[in-house]
Design a protein around this motif. Sequence first.
Motif, PDB file in Angstrom:
ATOM      1  N   ASP A 181      27.253  45.970  40.471  1.00  0.00           N
ATOM      2  CA  ASP A 181      26.810  47.338  40.766  1.00  0.00           C
ATOM      3  C   ASP A 181      25.422  47.606  40.204  1.00  0.00           C
ATOM      4  OD1 ASP A 181      29.224  47.769  42.011  1.00  0.00           O
ATOM      5  OD2 ASP A 181      30.111  48.914  40.339  1.00  0.00           O
TER       6      ASP A 181
ATOM      7  N   SER B  34      22.973  45.496  39.755  1.00  0.00           N
ATOM      8  CA  SER B  34      21.933  44.845  40.563  1.00  0.00           C
ATOM      9  C   SER B  34      21.583  45.669  41.799  1.00  0.00           C
ATOM     10  CB  SER B  34      22.398  43.447  40.979  1.00  0.00           C
ATOM     11  OG  SER B  34      22.447  42.581  39.863  1.00  0.00           O
ATOM     12  N   LYS B  35      22.531  46.442  42.307  1.00  0.00           N
ATOM     13  CA  LYS B  35      22.277  47.258  43.495  1.00  0.00           C
ATOM     14  C   LYS B  35      21.337  48.425  43.221  1.00  0.00           C
ATOM     15  CE  LYS B  35      26.840  46.157  45.402  1.00  0.00           C
ATOM     16  NZ  LYS B  35      28.180  46.688  45.738  1.00  0.00           N
ATOM     17  N   THR B  36      21.055  48.700  41.947  1.00  0.00           N
ATOM     18  CA  THR B  36      20.148  49.814  41.619  1.00  0.00           C
ATOM     19  C   THR B  36      18.689  49.382  41.573  1.00  0.00           C
ATOM     20  OG1 THR B  36      20.238  49.510  39.200  1.00  0.00           O
ATOM     21  CG2 THR B  36      21.994  50.831  40.216  1.00  0.00           C
TER      22      THR B  36
ATOM     23  N   LYS C  54      14.021  40.062  43.528  1.00  0.00           N
ATOM     24  CA  LYS C  54      15.360  40.573  43.845  1.00  0.00           C
ATOM     25  C   LYS C  54      16.270  39.414  44.257  1.00  0.00           C
ATOM     26  CE  LYS C  54      18.067  44.184  44.332  1.00  0.00           C
ATOM     27  NZ  LYS C  54      19.331  43.429  44.241  1.00  0.00           N
TER      28      LYS C  54
ATOM     29  N   GLU D 124      19.721  38.031  42.267  1.00  0.00           N
ATOM     30  CA  GLU D 124      21.000  37.789  42.920  1.00  0.00           C
ATOM     31  C   GLU D 124      21.465  36.344  42.698  1.00  0.00           C
ATOM     32  OE1 GLU D 124      20.133  38.855  46.919  1.00  0.00           O
ATOM     33  OE2 GLU D 124      20.130  41.022  46.518  1.00  0.00           O
TER      34      GLU D 124
ATOM     35  N   GLU E  68      15.155  50.792  51.383  1.00  0.00           N
ATOM     36  CA  GLU E  68      15.710  52.126  51.115  1.00  0.00           C
ATOM     37  C   GLU E  68      14.663  53.234  51.173  1.00  0.00           C
ATOM     38  OE1 GLU E  68      18.040  49.269  48.369  1.00  0.00           O
ATOM     39  OE2 GLU E  68      16.047  49.405  49.303  1.00  0.00           O
TER      40      GLU E  68
ATOM     41  N   LYS F  13      18.610  56.364  41.644  1.00  0.00           N
ATOM     42  CA  LYS F  13      18.906  54.992  41.221  1.00  0.00           C
ATOM     43  C   LYS F  13      18.776  54.859  39.707  1.00  0.00           C
ATOM     44  CE  LYS F  13      19.673  52.742  45.131  1.00  0.00           C
ATOM     45  NZ  LYS F  13      20.951  52.061  45.419  1.00  0.00           N
TER      46      LYS F  13
ATOM     47  N   ARG G 297      21.753  53.732  37.322  1.00  0.00           N
ATOM     48  CA  ARG G 297      21.587  52.564  36.454  1.00  0.00           C
ATOM     49  C   ARG G 297      21.923  52.907  35.007  1.00  0.00           C
ATOM     50  NH1 ARG G 297      16.004  49.400  36.735  1.00  0.00           N
ATOM     51  NH2 ARG G 297      16.737  49.302  38.904  1.00  0.00           N
TER      52      ARG G 297
END
Length: 395
Positions: A250, A252-254, A266, A270, A324, A340, A344
């Motif tokens: 979660d 990392s998605k921010t 990025k 991942e 985004e 975000k 975070r």
Amino acid sequence: MFKSLALGLGLLALPQVAHARTPAAPTGSVAPDVKAKPVGPSPAVVDAATSAPRVQIALLLDTSGSMDGLIDQARRQLWTVVNTFQKARRDGQMARLEIALYEYGKSDIDAKDGYIRQLLPFTTDLDKVSEQLFALRTNGGDEYCGQAIQKATTQLSWSKSKEDLKLIYIAGNEPFTQGPVVYSTAIASAKEHGIIVNTIHCGPAEVGAREGWTAAAALAQGQALNIDQNRAVAHVAAPQDAELARLSGDLSKTYLGYGSEGRASKMRQEAQDSNAGVSASATASRAASKASRLYDNSSWDLVDGAKKGTVKVEALKDEDLPTELKGKSVVERKAIVDAKSKERSDIQARIQTLQGEREKFLASKAAENKGADTLDTAIIQSVRTQAAARKLMLE
């Protein structure tokens, strides 16, 4: 460890040590490839980065044929070592952690370079360190410890401050006396620059003593450490592990990478999330690192960059924005970045709470886990002693 886990550098002609502090981007980082030039950090940010105490660690890893176990330990235990420095400070000021990485003793490295290669200069980009560790492969060769130390001493940008903690860790299992550079000469040069050399012999202590590892550490006023590079890393399952793994994803998605460097970084993040999946404990330890102040990605992430003042969201061209934010107004961009940032912070706070509980659980199980002779425990054991000598608090 890697046949002679040499944590340092130094080769050929001895270039002068570069001592200048680098307050903005971490050494070894790449400037974001954006058309709208990011603003520089504010004077307050620059002053804080310049004056902050530093912990510099050069890892010299033997990657000759018998060191697969050492490399595996380094990969699995990187985040445990990093977490040791989350609270590192002097007089209330938080310390900056920089890691450099070398490999030595591999036959496919050019002989004229002493079979030694710098993989990373000093960097605060922890994902780059993990990436390089997972890319390492072993191959038989000659292990020149003295020359590896010399390279680390002369090639890296060591701090000029006598108060900063400057460490070389060299790991391996061949005689320390091999190669064209006498280790006593290399160590003398390191000491002149305030660098402590610690040796990690992969094998029995009596063999390390016989083959020069103990004498080298004594000369360097460092510690002579011994590990079993083939010992399987002990994994103690903690009740918090599964939740920490979920929260790491979660978190990392921010991240909102901008420019070509942001996209590449990025993807690296991942990939290292995936690499940490070698064990539940490695995943949990990485989650704790990502939730700490040491995991700073302000060079490519809009949330960290906006917070530190290294980039202005409104100054970026649409093509340099993450998906985004493309096609959004300035007001909408800022709202997304702020959201975000809040998300975070909430996730990081939850991770830190769980990690505190996990540490207590692991401490209660410590007596049952007798696998103390691995890379992370060797480094952490010596760091605690040497940090105290520089008046650096780690707890």
